[in-house]
Design an enzyme around this catalytic site. Sequence first.
Site, PDB file in Angstrom:
ATOM      1  N   ASP A  44       0.830  -1.205   0.000  1.00 58.68           N
ATOM      2  CA  ASP A  44       0.000   0.000   0.000  1.00 58.68           C
ATOM      3  C   ASP A  44       0.866   1.257   0.000  1.00 58.68           C
ATOM      4  OD1 ASP A  44       0.871   0.055   2.605  1.00 58.68           O
ATOM      5  OD2 ASP A  44      -1.120  -0.039   3.521  1.00 58.68           O
ATOM      6  N   SER A  45       2.184   1.085  -0.041  1.00 59.41           N
ATOM      7  CA  SER A  45       3.080   2.223  -0.298  1.00 59.41           C
ATOM      8  C   SER A  45       2.770   2.819  -1.670  1.00 59.41           C
ATOM      9  CB  SER A  45       4.554   1.791  -0.231  1.00 59.41           C
ATOM     10  OG  SER A  45       4.767   0.640  -1.019  1.00 59.41           O
ATOM     11  N   ASP A  83      -0.828  -6.576  -0.324  1.00 60.42           N
ATOM     12  CA  ASP A  83      -1.042  -5.876   0.939  1.00 60.42           C
ATOM     13  C   ASP A  83      -2.540  -5.665   1.167  1.00 60.42           C
ATOM     14  OD1 ASP A  83       0.205  -4.839   3.136  1.00 60.42           O
ATOM     15  OD2 ASP A  83       1.027  -3.064   2.129  1.00 60.42           O
ATOM     16  N   LYS A 113      -0.665  -9.634   3.099  1.00 60.05           N
ATOM     17  CA  LYS A 113       0.059  -9.054   4.246  1.00 60.05           C
ATOM     18  C   LYS A 113      -0.904  -8.189   5.049  1.00 60.05           C
ATOM     19  CE  LYS A 113       3.260  -5.638   3.873  1.00 60.05           C
ATOM     20  NZ  LYS A 113       2.681  -4.596   4.736  1.00 60.05           N
ATOM     21  N   GLU A 115      -1.105  -5.608   8.631  1.00 60.45           N
ATOM     22  CA  GLU A 115      -0.431  -4.916   9.735  1.00 60.45           C
ATOM     23  C   GLU A 115      -1.138  -5.252  11.045  1.00 60.45           C
ATOM     24  OE1 GLU A 115      -0.093  -0.718   9.021  1.00 60.45           O
ATOM     25  OE2 GLU A 115       0.906  -1.017   7.094  1.00 60.45           O
ATOM     26  N   GLU A 182       9.125  -3.439  10.725  1.00 59.17           N
ATOM     27  CA  GLU A 182       9.418  -2.114  10.161  1.00 59.17           C
ATOM     28  C   GLU A 182       9.835  -1.140  11.255  1.00 59.17           C
ATOM     29  OE1 GLU A 182       6.644  -0.491   7.314  1.00 59.17           O
ATOM     30  OE2 GLU A 182       7.661   1.461   7.319  1.00 59.17           O
TER      31      GLU A 182
END
Length: 285
Positions: A44-45, A83, A113, A115, A182
Amino acid sequence: MRVSIRDIQKMKADREPIVMITAYDATSARLSEAAGVPMLLVGDSLGMVIQGHDVPVPVTLEHIMYHAEIVTRVTATALIVGDMPFMSYNVSVEQALTNSARLMQASGVGAVKMEGGEYLAETIHRVTQVGIPVMAHIGLQPQSVYKVGGMRVQGRDLDGARQLLRDAQAIEEAGAFAVVLESVPAPLAEMITHKLQIPTIGIGAGAATDGQVQVFHDILGLFEEFTPRHAKHYAELGGVIREAIGNYARDVRERKFPAPENSFNMKDDVLAALQINGADEHAGH
Ligand code: KIV
């Protein structure tokens, strides 16, 4: 045959460093795979480097699905991780199951992925139980940037470090096949790496993690707003591209481009006939 999550886990067992990079489109995916990268992240960057936002929060599941479909379609060997964007898996276990399956079915990714640490363990457990491999992401969680108050290093104080150790343990027990660490102090990331059986993939987490992940645009000098401390420029493509486009613009303005070798010709007799007809038509009016 694509790299599997088992292959990635074997790399930890074999102490072979795991390389991962983000990819969002056909060009970044093809180049990264051709360079031998075994695992690509449709991160999602893309909110920052593709869409031009300051944070990844505006990225939706539809955006990730669009980019992930391209990346899976143009690659053949890399494991593609998609993501899960902000609020696409945090509302309930059912929401996480539905959206992870949508991402996997619509775009063909081999894993998702998410978070989150301890509090996400139940979700990770259920999603992996139905057959969707999950890469967890702890430490700095950019989707929580507004809660954290910026992109800050995590786990620096005793409470924070203990929480990260609990997070790591919980997501491993829940069934995550790997975890991104991270912006975590290097000694803590090393401790987590030794504690876990699953691979740790660091970004701003020192050199002792089992692998590293970087954002495509960061390491190539394509993202010029700022360079995160955890990134290193392996090329300055922003400058190279700016110069090339400047040269193109100059050539157009000076009528040096296109040259004869960039143009298409036609047969002399066709041209001659056209010119005669054109002259006749012109004379007739
Ligand atoms: O979205 C992303 O690119 C990421 C990596 C930085 C780990 O989550």
